[in-house]
Design a protein around this motif. Structure first.
Motif, PDB file in Angstrom:
ATOM      1  N   SER A   6      -6.084  -5.274  10.005  1.00 62.22           N
ATOM      2  CA  SER A   6      -5.272  -6.341   9.991  1.00 62.22           C
ATOM      3  C   SER A   6      -4.485  -7.035  11.095  1.00 62.22           C
ATOM      4  N   ASP A   7      -3.747  -8.049  11.273  1.00 57.29           N
ATOM      5  CA  ASP A   7      -3.855  -8.901  13.018  1.00 57.29           C
ATOM      6  C   ASP A   7      -2.396  -7.927  13.266  1.00 57.29           C
ATOM      7  N   PHE A   8      -1.456  -7.250  12.426  1.00 59.77           N
ATOM      8  CA  PHE A   8      -0.666  -6.288  12.513  1.00 59.77           C
ATOM      9  C   PHE A   8      -0.695  -5.343  12.662  1.00 59.77           C
ATOM     10  N   SER A   9       0.201  -4.681  13.521  1.00 65.59           N
ATOM     11  CA  SER A   9      -0.286  -3.396  13.992  1.00 65.59           C
ATOM     12  C   SER A   9       0.649  -1.722  12.495  1.00 65.59           C
ATOM     13  N   LEU A  10      -0.322  -1.802  11.965  1.00 65.54           N
ATOM     14  CA  LEU A  10      -0.289  -0.999  11.182  1.00 65.54           C
ATOM     15  C   LEU A  10      -0.746   0.558  11.816  1.00 65.54           C
ATOM     16  N   PRO A  11      -0.569   1.264  10.004  1.00 62.23           N
ATOM     17  CA  PRO A  11      -0.621   2.695  10.487  1.00 62.23           C
ATOM     18  C   PRO A  11      -1.777   3.267   9.569  1.00 62.23           C
ATOM     19  N   ILE A  12      -2.968   2.322   9.497  1.00 65.42           N
ATOM     20  CA  ILE A  12      -4.609   2.611   8.569  1.00 65.42           C
ATOM     21  C   ILE A  12      -5.094   3.877   9.080  1.00 65.42           C
ATOM     22  N   HIS A  13      -5.633   4.477   8.269  1.00 62.26           N
ATOM     23  CA  HIS A  13      -6.530   5.198   7.882  1.00 62.26           C
ATOM     24  C   HIS A  13      -7.732   5.510   7.200  1.00 62.26           C
ATOM     25  N   LYS A  14      -8.563   6.206   7.812  1.00 63.36           N
ATOM     26  CA  LYS A  14     -10.106   6.022   7.470  1.00 63.36           C
ATOM     27  C   LYS A  14     -10.879   7.340   7.326  1.00 63.36           C
ATOM     28  N   GLY A  15     -10.548   7.959   5.526  1.00 70.19           N
ATOM     29  CA  GLY A  15     -11.304   8.855   5.512  1.00 70.19           C
ATOM     30  C   GLY A  15     -12.664   9.026   4.893  1.00 70.19           C
ATOM     31  N   TRP A  16     -12.662  10.007   4.438  1.00 69.15           N
ATOM     32  CA  TRP A  16     -14.500  10.517   4.240  1.00 69.15           C
ATOM     33  C   TRP A  16     -14.559   9.497   2.798  1.00 69.15           C
ATOM     34  N   VAL A  17     -14.139   9.132   2.382  1.00 63.93           N
ATOM     35  CA  VAL A  17     -13.529   7.782   1.337  1.00 63.93           C
ATOM     36  C   VAL A  17     -12.771   6.698   1.443  1.00 63.93           C
ATOM     37  N   GLY A  18     -13.194   5.435   1.769  1.00 66.51           N
ATOM     38  CA  GLY A  18     -12.456   4.259   1.468  1.00 66.51           C
ATOM     39  C   GLY A  18     -11.385   4.827   3.399  1.00 66.51           C
ATOM     40  N   SER A  19     -10.351   3.925   3.004  1.00 65.45           N
ATOM     41  CA  SER A  19      -9.123   4.139   4.214  1.00 65.45           C
ATOM     42  C   SER A  19      -7.855   3.734   3.424  1.00 65.45           C
ATOM     43  N   ASN A  20      -6.536   3.751   3.420  1.00 61.85           N
ATOM     44  CA  ASN A  20      -5.501   3.866   2.995  1.00 61.85           C
ATOM     45  C   ASN A  20      -4.249   3.617   3.591  1.00 61.85           C
ATOM     46  N   LEU A  21      -3.262   2.960   3.359  1.00 61.13           N
ATOM     47  CA  LEU A  21      -2.207   2.866   4.459  1.00 61.13           C
ATOM     48  C   LEU A  21      -0.979   2.909   3.554  1.00 61.13           C
ATOM     49  N   ASP A  22      -0.227   3.791   4.341  1.00 61.36           N
ATOM     50  CA  ASP A  22       1.221   3.421   3.549  1.00 61.36           C
ATOM     51  C   ASP A  22       2.236   3.040   4.808  1.00 61.36           C
ATOM     52  N   THR A  23       2.980   1.662   4.888  1.00 63.89           N
ATOM     53  CA  THR A  23       3.849   1.925   5.974  1.00 63.89           C
ATOM     54  C   THR A  23       5.175   0.434   5.385  1.00 63.89           C
ATOM     55  N   THR A  24       5.939   0.904   6.339  1.00 63.65           N
ATOM     56  CA  THR A  24       7.814  -0.403   5.816  1.00 63.65           C
ATOM     57  C   THR A  24       7.480  -1.237   6.732  1.00 63.65           C
ATOM     58  N   LEU A  25       7.400  -2.183   6.590  1.00 59.05           N
ATOM     59  CA  LEU A  25       8.020  -3.804   7.681  1.00 59.05           C
ATOM     60  C   LEU A  25       9.322  -4.615   7.169  1.00 59.05           C
ATOM     61  N   GLY A  26      10.470  -4.272   8.366  1.00 57.56           N
ATOM     62  CA  GLY A  26      11.259  -4.895   8.510  1.00 57.56           C
ATOM     63  C   GLY A  26      12.615  -3.767   7.259  1.00 57.56           C
ATOM     64  N   SER A  27      13.345  -4.416   6.067  1.00 58.93           N
ATOM     65  CA  SER A  27      13.753  -3.999   5.109  1.00 58.93           C
ATOM     66  C   SER A  27      13.044  -2.889   4.467  1.00 58.93           C
ATOM     67  N   GLY A  28      11.997  -4.056   3.876  1.00 60.46           N
ATOM     68  CA  GLY A  28      10.854  -2.884   3.214  1.00 60.46           C
ATOM     69  C   GLY A  28      11.758  -4.032   1.797  1.00 60.46           C
ATOM     70  N   ALA A  29      12.196  -4.515   1.300  1.00 61.48           N
ATOM     71  CA  ALA A  29      12.600  -5.169   0.119  1.00 61.48           C
ATOM     72  C   ALA A  29      11.837  -5.796  -0.548  1.00 61.48           C
ATOM     73  N   THR A  30      10.401  -6.104  -0.770  1.00 64.41           N
ATOM     74  CA  THR A  30       9.422  -6.029  -1.511  1.00 64.41           C
ATOM     75  C   THR A  30       8.021  -5.307  -1.415  1.00 64.41           C
ATOM     76  N   GLN A  31       7.844  -5.103  -2.250  1.00 63.23           N
ATOM     77  CA  GLN A  31       6.852  -4.642  -2.960  1.00 63.23           C
ATOM     78  C   GLN A  31       5.248  -4.254  -2.718  1.00 63.23           C
ATOM     79  N   VAL A  32       4.492  -4.422  -1.795  1.00 63.76           N
ATOM     80  CA  VAL A  32       3.340  -5.064  -1.770  1.00 63.76           C
ATOM     81  C   VAL A  32       1.926  -3.722  -2.343  1.00 63.76           C
ATOM     82  N   GLU A  33       1.743  -4.269  -2.925  1.00 61.99           N
ATOM     83  CA  GLU A  33      -0.327  -3.007  -3.353  1.00 61.99           C
ATOM     84  C   GLU A  33      -1.097  -4.283  -3.202  1.00 61.99           C
TER      85      GLU A  33
END
Length: 258
Positions: free
Chosen positions: A214-241
């Motif tokens: 991402s070109d945002f500053s996001l807390p991306i985690h790389k695991g043994w299998v794949g990668s994941n992130l879970d974060t809130t931008l601003g008020s978090g009004a829109t759920q993005v999956e």
């Protein structure tokens, strides 16, 4: 003698290329077109199902739906078997490519659709099997999928759900103020999302085999299998999956790159 052999080889190669180029045309030599417009409310619900062929949907500033389709097949019988069925009212338009019950025959007709729809239309269920889906400029809710083909949504503003099994998924959100839920998913292909830099979103993303960038500053985690992130931008009004199995996920800020 060597020159003659070389010339003969060149001629044979040229003939092969010409014949190979002619094969696709010969395979789809039967063609028919469908053109019709339907009066519609600004928020008309639109659904479409298609088995073979791409679909392109573009928003415009008219209270009507323009439907243009092209059927192609390698026999007249197969061309006739593919029937375009439309059930239309001011508030709802359902479009379907219908094949007979014995549809199991090989290489059925292909139907390519182009639709122009009111800008605030709701794309209730756009379902493809073999073909790519392109959507541009729709402000209402958008739900679209393909089994074998890429799915792209540009200049969208409402709730969005786009998915494919074999292909890429790309979506550009120009305004998320009215969007409650955005969901993009693929099994074999990459995912790309562009959204405003000041987006208010609760953003989750995961892959089984693939990276997240991402070109945002996001807390991306790389695991043994794949990668994941879970974060809130601003008020978090829109759920993005965002979810992917075999492929990467890219998240852009400022609607770039889609």
């Amino acid at each position: 003698m060597n020159q003659l052999r070389r010339n003969a080889a060149l001629i044979a190669t040229a003939v092969f290329v010409v014949l190979a180029a002619a094969l696709p045309a010969a395979a789809s030599q039967f063609r028919d077109e469908f053109h019709k417009s339907y009066p519609a409310s600004p928020n008309v619900n639109i659904s479409l199902s298609n088995i073979n062929g791409s679909v392109q949907i573009t928003a415009w500033d008219k209270n009507e739906v323009q439907l243009d389709a092209v059927k192609t097949a390698n026999t007249q019988e197969k061309l006739n078997e593919a029937e375009i069925r439309v059930d239309a009212s001011d508030n709802s338009i359902h479009i379907e490519t219908h094949y007979p019950s014995r549809f199991a025959n090989n290489n059925p007709a292909t139907v390519e659709y182009q639709l122009q729809v009111p800008r605030s239309a709701r794309l209730d269920k756009i379902e493809l099997v073999n073909g790519k889906l392109d959507i541009d400029g729709v402000k209402g809710e958008v739900y679209g999928s393909s089994v074998n083909g890429s799915v792209t949504g540009q200049s969208l503003s409402g709730d969005v759900e786009l998915s494919t099994v074999n292909g890429s998924v790309r979506s550009e959100l120009v305004d998320m103020g009215k969007a409650h839920h955005v969901k993009l998913s693929s099994v074999n292909g990459h995912i790309e999302l562009a959204m405003p830099k000041d987006a208010n979103a609760h953003l989750t993303a995961n892959t089984v085999s693939g990276s997240i960038s991402s070109d945002f500053s996001l807390p991306i985690h790389k695991g043994w299998v794949g990668s994941n992130l879970d974060t809130t931008l601003g008020s978090g009004a829109t759920q993005v999956e965002l979810s992917n199995v075999n492929g990467s996920i890219k998240i852009h800020g400022g609607n770039a790159g889609i």
